[in-house]
Design a protein around this motif. Structure first.
Motif, PDB file in Angstrom:
ATOM      1  N   THR A 118      -5.290 -34.827  23.615  1.00 30.47           N
ATOM      2  CA  THR A 118      -4.251 -33.868  23.989  1.00 30.47           C
ATOM      3  C   THR A 118      -3.339 -33.527  22.815  1.00 30.47           C
ATOM      4  N   HIS A 119      -3.025 -34.526  22.000  1.00 39.82           N
ATOM      5  CA  HIS A 119      -2.118 -34.301  20.877  1.00 39.82           C
ATOM      6  C   HIS A 119      -2.840 -33.794  19.628  1.00 39.82           C
ATOM      7  N   ILE A 120      -4.160 -33.891  19.617  1.00 37.50           N
ATOM      8  CA  ILE A 120      -4.914 -33.432  18.449  1.00 37.50           C
ATOM      9  C   ILE A 120      -5.212 -31.937  18.543  1.00 37.50           C
ATOM     10  N   PRO A 162      -3.560 -29.230  19.574  1.00 35.23           N
ATOM     11  CA  PRO A 162      -2.621 -28.235  19.031  1.00 35.23           C
ATOM     12  C   PRO A 162      -2.669 -28.099  17.520  1.00 35.23           C
ATOM     13  N   LEU A 163      -3.130 -29.125  16.816  1.00 37.63           N
ATOM     14  CA  LEU A 163      -3.218 -29.062  15.354  1.00 37.63           C
ATOM     15  C   LEU A 163      -4.305 -28.096  14.894  1.00 37.63           C
ATOM     16  N   PHE A 164      -5.228 -27.754  15.807  1.00 36.22           N
ATOM     17  CA  PHE A 164      -6.352 -26.878  15.468  1.00 36.22           C
ATOM     18  C   PHE A 164      -6.428 -25.695  16.441  1.00 36.22           C
ATOM     19  N   GLU A 165      -5.278 -25.315  16.982  1.00 40.95           N
ATOM     20  CA  GLU A 165      -5.252 -24.330  18.078  1.00 40.95           C
ATOM     21  C   GLU A 165      -5.698 -22.939  17.646  1.00 40.95           C
ATOM     22  N   THR A 166      -5.378 -22.533  16.438  1.00 43.84           N
ATOM     23  CA  THR A 166      -5.790 -21.227  15.918  1.00 43.84           C
ATOM     24  C   THR A 166      -6.587 -21.445  14.635  1.00 43.84           C
ATOM     25  N   PRO A 167      -7.383 -20.456  14.211  1.00 44.50           N
ATOM     26  CA  PRO A 167      -8.166 -20.617  12.975  1.00 44.50           C
ATOM     27  C   PRO A 167      -7.290 -20.923  11.755  1.00 44.50           C
ATOM     28  N   THR A 222       5.260 -28.982  16.727  1.00 46.77           N
ATOM     29  CA  THR A 222       6.237 -29.982  17.157  1.00 46.77           C
ATOM     30  C   THR A 222       5.655 -31.018  18.094  1.00 46.77           C
ATOM     31  N   ARG A 223       4.893 -30.603  19.090  1.00 44.19           N
ATOM     32  CA  ARG A 223       4.383 -31.547  20.096  1.00 44.19           C
ATOM     33  C   ARG A 223       3.313 -32.483  19.537  1.00 44.19           C
ATOM     34  N   SER A 224       2.758 -32.135  18.357  1.00 43.04           N
ATOM     35  CA  SER A 224       1.717 -32.981  17.755  1.00 43.04           C
ATOM     36  C   SER A 224       2.097 -33.429  16.348  1.00 43.04           C
ATOM     37  N   GLY A 262      -0.216 -35.473  13.638  1.00 38.59           N
ATOM     38  CA  GLY A 262      -0.614 -34.901  12.355  1.00 38.59           C
ATOM     39  C   GLY A 262      -0.284 -35.819  11.189  1.00 38.59           C
ATOM     40  N   ILE A 263       0.914 -36.398  11.232  1.00 40.02           N
ATOM     41  CA  ILE A 263       1.324 -37.322  10.176  1.00 40.02           C
ATOM     42  C   ILE A 263       0.415 -38.552  10.169  1.00 40.02           C
ATOM     43  N   ALA A 264       0.124 -39.072  11.358  1.00 39.84           N
ATOM     44  CA  ALA A 264      -0.716 -40.269  11.463  1.00 39.84           C
ATOM     45  C   ALA A 264      -2.128 -40.002  10.959  1.00 39.84           C
TER      46      ALA A 264
END
Length: 290
Positions: free
Chosen positions: A88-90, A92-97, A227-229, A233-235
């Motif tokens: 779920t948290h991963i 959003p980091l790849f939501e758009t190209p 923000t929500r992820s 992203g840092i981890a």
């Protein structure tokens, strides 16, 4: 350092009273202890808690009330803890190209720098010694003196990068690219050292630009993660950075330690990371975080 750790250890046990987390206690069916901790914390803060064990057990533990056994509560805690790994948290980091490209490149930069740093620092002295470099006095005094010099020289790096990342012509990406590229150049230049003093000079230059690099990366990574992820992203970036560092010895062994190839690879990796920094799709200077 060891003495300081012992002092802090003593302060933790004799100067502070640290209570176990009520959440931890409840999760293991130790409701009475959890209530006692709440009362003690309330008393420390100058108030009184009216919480009782019956009040605590009146809450719904995910549909399982007072009859819930400690074993079932522990299983529920495990399910809650592992829920964070469902992706779920991963996503959003790849939501758009564009966001996917930004995240991938940023994590790759972390990984490349972790690999190059370890590759250089672990094998440069061995390589130079095979080339006839004379490092002179290897006493404890000289070793710690050089560590102090390296640390002091590196201190202004983050301050300098903090200034550059807010400059209009540079910003985050260009400052990162410059610091990484300079690190690569200094790494390659270090192969010319034939004495401890010359190697120390090049290592000081590397230490300064490396501190600049990590300061910029640690600024950009949260800003370029939704923000929500953000923590995810840092981890992910930190994990790749550490894993790539572990791979450095493997590369060095296959590249033959008797040659300059491992050091050249490290320098080239830094230069590749610098190019990737320039190609990042987002410049976060002067903009709100994502």
């Amino acid at each position: 350092m060891g003495g300081l750790v012992l002092v802090l250890w003593g302060i933790r046990f004799f100067a502070f009273t640290l209570h176990e987390s009520p959440k931890f206690l409840v999760g293991r069916g130790r409701d009475k202890e959890a209530v006692e901790v709440v009362h003690r914390v309330a008393e420390f803060n100058g108030t009184v808690s009216t919480l009782t064990v019956d009040d605590l057990r009146a809450f719904d533990y995910g549909g399982e009330k007072a009859a819930t056994t400690p074993a079932r509560r522990r299983w529920k805690v495990i399910k809650e803890k592992t829920r964070m790994f469902d992706g779920t948290h991963i996503k959003p980091l790849f939501e758009t190209p564009t966001l996917a490209r930004s995240t991938t490149m940023l994590i790759a930069i972390w990984g490349l720098i972790g690999l190059a740093n370890t590759l250089y620092s672990s094998f440069v002295t061995y390589y130079l010694s095979t080339r006839g470099a004379v490092f002179g006095d290897g006493s404890v005094y000289v070793t710690y003196r050089n560590l102090v010099i390296l640390s002091v020289i590196g201190l202004p790096g983050p301050l300098f990068s903090a200034y550059l990342i807010e400059c209009r012509p540079l910003g985050r990406r260009r400052t990162l690219a410059i610091s990484v590229a300079l690190t690569g150049i200094f790494v390659l230049a270090a192969t010319t050292a034939r004495s401890s003093t010359v190697l120390l000079i090049w290592n000081c230059a590397c230490g300064f630009t490396t501190n600049m690099t990590f300061s910029v990366l640690q600024t950009m990574t949260p800003e370029l993660s939704p923000t929500r992820s953000r923590v995810t992203g840092i981890a992910m970036a930190a994990a790749v950075h550490r894993i790539s560092g572990v791979m450095a010895p493997v590369i060095a062994l296959y590249a033959n330690l008797a040659t300059a190839v491992p050091i050249y690879i490290a320098g080239a990796i830094f230069l590749v990371a610098a190019v990737m920094a320039i190609l990042l799709p987002y410049e976060s200077r002067g903009r709100a975080s994502m």
